[in-house]
Scaffold this motif. Sequence first.
Motif, PDB file in Angstrom:
ATOM      1  N   PHE A   1      93.816   8.748 -19.620  1.00 26.73           N
ATOM      2  CA  PHE A   1      93.797   7.467 -20.344  1.00 26.73           C
ATOM      3  C   PHE A   1      94.700   7.565 -21.569  1.00 26.73           C
ATOM      4  O   PHE A   1      94.965   8.642 -22.100  1.00 26.73           O
ATOM      5  N   GLY A   2      95.185   6.398 -21.989  1.00 24.57           N
ATOM      6  CA  GLY A   2      96.056   6.327 -23.150  1.00 24.57           C
ATOM      7  C   GLY A   2      95.920   4.996 -23.847  1.00 24.57           C
ATOM      8  O   GLY A   2      95.063   4.172 -23.475  1.00 24.57           O
ATOM      9  N   PRO A   3      96.753   4.753 -24.858  1.00 29.88           N
ATOM     10  CA  PRO A   3      96.683   3.469 -25.565  1.00 29.88           C
ATOM     11  C   PRO A   3      97.133   2.319 -24.666  1.00 29.88           C
ATOM     12  O   PRO A   3      98.023   2.487 -23.837  1.00 29.88           O
ATOM     13  N   ARG A   4      96.517   1.184 -24.833  1.00 28.39           N
ATOM     14  CA  ARG A   4      96.999   0.000 -24.112  1.00 28.39           C
ATOM     15  C   ARG A   4      98.385  -0.370 -24.625  1.00 28.39           C
ATOM     16  O   ARG A   4      98.729  -0.082 -25.779  1.00 28.39           O
ATOM     17  N   PRO A   5      99.225  -1.001 -23.811  1.00 27.68           N
ATOM     18  CA  PRO A   5     100.553  -1.422 -24.272  1.00 27.68           C
ATOM     19  C   PRO A   5     100.455  -2.271 -25.532  1.00 27.68           C
ATOM     20  O   PRO A   5      99.662  -3.209 -25.606  1.00 27.68           O
ATOM     21  N   GLY A   6     101.239  -1.909 -26.530  1.00 33.04           N
ATOM     22  CA  GLY A   6     101.244  -2.643 -27.786  1.00 33.04           C
ATOM     23  C   GLY A   6     100.250  -2.154 -28.813  1.00 33.04           C
ATOM     24  O   GLY A   6     100.270  -2.590 -29.965  1.00 33.04           O
TER      25      GLY A   6
ATOM     26  N   THR B   1      87.043  -0.337 -23.572  1.00 31.02           N
ATOM     27  CA  THR B   1      87.461  -0.111 -24.957  1.00 31.02           C
ATOM     28  C   THR B   1      88.790  -0.821 -25.180  1.00 31.02           C
ATOM     29  O   THR B   1      89.783  -0.496 -24.514  1.00 31.02           O
ATOM     30  N   PRO B   2      88.855  -1.811 -26.092  1.00 26.98           N
ATOM     31  CA  PRO B   2      90.049  -2.664 -26.200  1.00 26.98           C
ATOM     32  C   PRO B   2      91.367  -1.913 -26.398  1.00 26.98           C
ATOM     33  O   PRO B   2      92.406  -2.374 -25.931  1.00 26.98           O
ATOM     34  N   GLU B   3      91.352  -0.770 -27.078  1.00 25.20           N
ATOM     35  CA  GLU B   3      92.603  -0.071 -27.381  1.00 25.20           C
ATOM     36  C   GLU B   3      92.999   0.949 -26.322  1.00 25.20           C
ATOM     37  O   GLU B   3      94.076   1.555 -26.422  1.00 25.20           O
ATOM     38  N   LEU B   4      92.153   1.176 -25.303  1.00 29.24           N
ATOM     39  CA  LEU B   4      92.408   2.229 -24.331  1.00 29.24           C
ATOM     40  C   LEU B   4      92.512   1.679 -22.913  1.00 29.24           C
ATOM     41  O   LEU B   4      91.968   0.618 -22.609  1.00 29.24           O
ATOM     42  N   THR B   5      93.202   2.421 -22.044  1.00 34.01           N
ATOM     43  CA  THR B   5      93.291   2.047 -20.640  1.00 34.01           C
ATOM     44  C   THR B   5      93.432   3.292 -19.788  1.00 34.01           C
ATOM     45  O   THR B   5      94.053   4.279 -20.191  1.00 34.01           O
ATOM     46  N   VAL B   6      92.834   3.258 -18.607  1.00 39.18           N
ATOM     47  CA  VAL B   6      92.954   4.361 -17.653  1.00 39.18           C
ATOM     48  C   VAL B   6      94.325   4.288 -16.991  1.00 39.18           C
ATOM     49  O   VAL B   6      94.809   3.213 -16.638  1.00 39.18           O
ATOM     50  N   LEU B   7      94.952   5.450 -16.818  1.00 40.06           N
ATOM     51  CA  LEU B   7      96.264   5.522 -16.170  1.00 40.06           C
ATOM     52  C   LEU B   7      96.079   5.761 -14.677  1.00 40.06           C
ATOM     53  O   LEU B   7      95.451   6.734 -14.268  1.00 40.06           O
TER      54      LEU B   7
END
Length: 571
Positions: free
Chosen positions: A467-472, A451-457
């Motif tokens: 997971f949270g928002p991708r940087p930027g 998912t382009p706007e999300l990333t696993v921490l």
Amino acid sequence: MATIRDACNIAYQYMETYAKEFLDYAQPRVMDLHMQLEAWLAKFSHVEVAAGAVMLGIMLVVLLMGIARMVDQVQQDGGLLRVIFQFVRSLPGVKGKVQAEMAKARKEVRASMKTVGPAVKALPAKGWEPAKVLAELRSRAGHDVQVADGNSHLSGAIYIPHRAHRDMLDTAYTLFSATNPLHADAFPSVRQMEAEVVAMTAAMLGGGPDGACPTVCGAMTSGGTESILLAMKAARDYARAVRGVRRPELVIAKSAHAAYFKASEYFGMKLVVLPVDKHLRLTGDAVARAINSNTAVVVVSAPGFPHGVVDDVIGIARVCRTYGCWVHVDACLGGFVLPWVRALGRPVPPFDFALKGVYSMSVDTHKFGLAHKGSSVVLYAEPALRQHQYTSITDWSGGLYISPTMAGSRPGALIATAWGALMSQGVEGYMAVTRDLMAATDKFVAGVNATPELTVLGKPHMCLVAFGPRPGSPLNIYKLNDLLTRKGWHLNALQAPPALHFCFTAAHVAGGRDVVEPLLADMRAGVAQLLADPDCVQGGSAPMYGMANVTPDRGLVGEFLVTYQDCMLEA
């Protein structure tokens, strides 16, 4: 470069001239002050001068001790910034406004609370018939979240895999509903089942006759928090008895469970909170910089509740061994998963009693042990350590008394359900559940990262994924959580950094259902909705978590939490 060099030379010459003039001015005055002091001291005998020096030294020591106590009190109160904010909020004009806002917040919280009918605030004049009581209970149960086999929409919370398992546990509870391990002579079956649950749990985690540490022992408790509290109490008392520690410190990571803050308050232990590294782990290097002769215990998580990542237990245990310092492994969440994850061939760092230097562990049977809520196990490397957990009273008029846990009377029925859960699953059952959990985890991790706007921490070691928002990204993760809540999902909101997590349990994977794809689909739809209209969500948890993440006044956030808790306890 020449211009800079010239400027430096001019500055040096100016400072040299100024220093010479200052010395010419100060030297005679210092000599004059010295002569006056000698003349004044000449009026006193050598004994009087010595006594005065001693008194002056004592006054200086008392002053320094007062300053140290003041600094220590400020630290205990949450730091200088928190003390300043607390003072500002106590000012007459500010205090009234804060109280008005809290009253407003109380009304909003009360209005948002779900009710299940008219509140009962006094005993009925005449007792209800059993049929009426049960009918009312069934009605109230209908207002709670209902979970079908393999179709839970809650992160964690419900761990029972299916109805058949729950029915077995319910029957076990009924069989032992009147028992109490406090009266071991009357209920020997419960005493034996507690000992056997402890032994089976220990054997999974480096203990048992064939384990690296065959002396592992323990006790059952009411849950993870009590297991943690008892281990911290034991560690504090051990440090006092063996190492002479009188000002005990409790070292944790910022990702450690909130129960350690309770332990700090309850047992008078100074809390030292350390940052985690870029992989969201507490490291041995961080502990090495914080540990000292007052350190009673260092806590490591396997894994940490927020991110599902196991701390650097090897490095931390190595550091603590040089100080003879107690290491507690918090495996409340992972104790019944990580051994089987490792058995499946996945990478799991060493974390249990097989590792030299681990003194105690906390492991919840009521989570991935698949027992009913209200049971956990606290383990110790040897009986001599466990003895510091006990409370023994020899001079009570009611007789000789000893209790292994915080509670005196305990429900033997919950011990029976834990025993039933472990015996019904066995190694084969837990392996099968873990295999399904990790398959769901892999699918979810891949879906989040796609998912382009999300990333696993971080890199989760088990079936909990943060997971949270991708940087930027402009995405407000808490508004996404509110949208998911509207669709029936219940995720955990995290902070510092803003994130969510989902913990997969047996209630998600039983029955062959796929909850991962529906969750990912609702997440992607929520992300698209928020990108199209960031203001599509009003209210919910987003404003509260948004405020908590930006306000430096943590005391104000704490007051709001107290207001919220008060409302939760009102009928």
